[in-house]
Design a protein around this motif. Sequence first.
Motif, PDB file in Angstrom:
ATOM      1  N   LYS A   1      -1.760  -7.862  21.868  1.00 58.82           N
ATOM      2  CA  LYS A   1      -2.890  -7.882  20.936  1.00 58.82           C
ATOM      3  C   LYS A   1      -3.444  -6.476  20.709  1.00 58.82           C
ATOM      4  O   LYS A   1      -3.814  -6.119  19.590  1.00 58.82           O
ATOM      5  CB  LYS A   1      -3.988  -8.796  21.473  1.00 58.82           C
ATOM      6  CG  LYS A   1      -5.124  -9.056  20.484  1.00 58.82           C
ATOM      7  CD  LYS A   1      -6.035 -10.146  20.974  1.00 58.82           C
ATOM      8  CE  LYS A   1      -7.182 -10.386  19.982  1.00 58.82           C
ATOM      9  NZ  LYS A   1      -6.681 -10.775  18.649  1.00 58.82           N
TER      10      LYS A   1
ATOM     11  N   GLY B   1       0.068 -10.971  26.731  1.00 63.32           N
ATOM     12  CA  GLY B   1      -0.730 -11.372  25.566  1.00 63.32           C
ATOM     13  C   GLY B   1      -1.758 -10.325  25.197  1.00 63.32           C
ATOM     14  O   GLY B   1      -1.885  -9.940  24.031  1.00 63.32           O
ATOM     15  N   ASN B   2      -2.481  -9.823  26.172  1.00 62.63           N
ATOM     16  CA  ASN B   2      -3.485  -8.802  25.900  1.00 62.63           C
ATOM     17  C   ASN B   2      -2.845  -7.499  25.434  1.00 62.63           C
ATOM     18  O   ASN B   2      -3.353  -6.841  24.517  1.00 62.63           O
ATOM     19  CB  ASN B   2      -4.320  -8.527  27.154  1.00 62.63           C
ATOM     20  CG  ASN B   2      -5.325  -9.633  27.424  1.00 62.63           C
ATOM     21  OD1 ASN B   2      -5.732 -10.347  26.509  1.00 62.63           O
ATOM     22  ND2 ASN B   2      -5.714  -9.780  28.675  1.00 62.63           N
TER      23      ASN B   2
ATOM     24  N   ASN C   1     -10.716 -10.240  29.019  1.00 60.34           N
ATOM     25  CA  ASN C   1      -9.861 -11.212  28.329  1.00 60.34           C
ATOM     26  C   ASN C   1      -8.790 -11.793  29.252  1.00 60.34           C
ATOM     27  O   ASN C   1      -7.779 -12.321  28.780  1.00 60.34           O
ATOM     28  CB  ASN C   1      -9.200 -10.546  27.114  1.00 60.34           C
ATOM     29  CG  ASN C   1     -10.197 -10.144  26.045  1.00 60.34           C
ATOM     30  OD1 ASN C   1     -10.587 -10.955  25.219  1.00 60.34           O
ATOM     31  ND2 ASN C   1     -10.614  -8.872  26.074  1.00 60.34           N
TER      32      ASN C   1
ATOM     33  N   GLN D   1      -0.884  -4.902  18.324  1.00 62.08           N
ATOM     34  CA  GLN D   1      -0.866  -5.539  17.010  1.00 62.08           C
ATOM     35  C   GLN D   1      -2.151  -5.264  16.229  1.00 62.08           C
ATOM     36  O   GLN D   1      -2.112  -4.944  15.038  1.00 62.08           O
ATOM     37  CB  GLN D   1      -0.683  -7.048  17.165  1.00 62.08           C
ATOM     38  CG  GLN D   1      -0.653  -7.802  15.835  1.00 62.08           C
ATOM     39  CD  GLN D   1      -0.424  -9.300  16.049  1.00 62.08           C
ATOM     40  OE1 GLN D   1       0.309  -9.688  16.946  1.00 62.08           O
ATOM     41  NE2 GLN D   1      -1.050 -10.118  15.222  1.00 62.08           N
ATOM     42  N   ASP D   2      -3.284  -5.379  16.883  1.00 58.02           N
ATOM     43  CA  ASP D   2      -4.575  -5.213  16.206  1.00 58.02           C
ATOM     44  C   ASP D   2      -5.125  -3.792  16.313  1.00 58.02           C
ATOM     45  O   ASP D   2      -6.228  -3.508  15.831  1.00 58.02           O
ATOM     46  CB  ASP D   2      -5.608  -6.193  16.780  1.00 58.02           C
ATOM     47  CG  ASP D   2      -5.202  -7.645  16.550  1.00 58.02           C
ATOM     48  OD1 ASP D   2      -4.293  -7.879  15.731  1.00 58.02           O
ATOM     49  OD2 ASP D   2      -5.792  -8.531  17.196  1.00 58.02           O
TER      50      ASP D   2
END
Length: 410
Positions: A244, A240-241, A262, A247-248
Motif C-alpha cells: 500500500k 499488505g502495508n 495498520n 501503490q499509494d
Amino acid sequence: MLTNTKNEELTEIFKTLVQIPSPTLSEEKVIEWILDFCKKNNINARLNDYKDVIIKVPATDTSKKPILLSSHMDVVGDFSPINLVEENGIIKTDGKRTLGADDKAGVSCGLLLAKEIANSTDLKHGGLEIVFTRDEEKNMTGIHNLDFSELEAKHVLVLDGDRLGVLEVSGASYTNARLIVTTPYGGHSGIDIHERHRLNAAKLVAELIMNIPQGVFYKDETGTITSINIGTIIAGNIEGNAGKIVQDQIKCDKYIDYFMENAITNIINTDAQVSYSIRSASIEKENELKALIQNIVKEFNEKYEKYAKAEVIFTEHLPQFERSNDPVIENVYKKATEKLGMTQTIKSFHAGAETHIYAKNRNKNGETFSPYLMGVANIYNMHSAAENIEVQTLIDGYGLVKEMFMEFNQ
C-alpha cells in the motif's frame, strides 16, 4: 622536528586538497591536482586502469626494504563549495558541508613525504610506494581494482585513522547473520488460538533472540575483538502495508509508526526474521560465535521439530584482518614515538578499512601484506558538516610518518 616552512607547506597542501570536492567516484579534479603536484616535484606518479594514483620513489639503497603508504581520495560529501574557517588552531568548514579531512589528511602526509624523499640527495633508503585510492567510502572499489602484484612493499601504513598516532593492528570483519523462523500452521487469533500446534513465529523468534548473545562477545588488551548486534526484527503480515505504501505513494515521518498503526493482529504469525551484524578481528572468535548461534538454532529445531523451523544464514561483506606476526612496523612505531616523545597507543579497531583488503593479498614477491591503520591527525565529527581537524596534530602526524620512514630505513 619540522621546520616552519614544512609546517606551512603541509597545511597548504591539506587546505588545497580539501577545497577540491571529490565525492566518491567523482575524484577527477583531485586526481588532476595530485598528478600536477607530483610532476612539479619530480615524483614518479601514474594512474592505474581504475584511476587510482600509484607513486613510486625509487630506492637509493637496494639492500633496504620498501614501505607502502596508502590513503583514499574520495570524501563523504557533494560538489558544493567548501568554505574553510580557521580559528584557534582548528580547520573546519562554514558548517554547510563536510570538510574531507577523512582522508585528505593522509593524502597530504603522503604527498609531502614523497616530495621530501624524491628530492633528497643524501638519504639512503629503500623504495617508497604510495597508493591513493578512489571509492573507499562506499564500496572500496578503488583498492579492489588495485593490481597488488605491481607493489614491492610488504609493510603497509594505511593513513586513515581519526586520532593522532594511534596504531591499529587488527580490524573487524563485517558479516551479516539472517535468522529466519517459519511455522507451518497459521490461523485466526480468536478461533484457532487454543490449538497448541499453531505456534506463533513472532513469539518463537523472541525466544531465539533471548538465547543469542548481544554486544561484546570477546575482547583483549587491544579492545573489542568480536561483537554481535541485532539490527532489524520483522514479523507478521507486512506485505499488505508495504504494498500500500508503494501503490499509494504514502509519505510518513516514521514508517514504523505506519506499520504499527495498520498492523494486523488477528493472525497467528507464520514468518519472522531478524538481521544481525557480526564484527570480528579474529577468525577463530568469529567462527566460535557462529558455531554458538548454529547450535542454538539446532537445539530450537530439536525442541519444536514438526511445529517450527529456524535457520541462520551468514553473509560476509568484509573480511577481518588479524594482527600480523611480523613485528617490524610495531617496533618502528615504538622507536619513532619514543624519539618524538609521543604517546604510544596500539589497539584493535572495530570497523572496516582498506587494511582488510591488503591483509588478504600478496605483493610482487608473493608475500602477504602486513598492514596497519594509523591516524595522522585528530579529526572530529567525521562525515558531518561539523567535521574539523586540529592543525598541530596534522603537523605532528606528518612528523611521525617521516620519523617512522627514517626508522624503517635504519
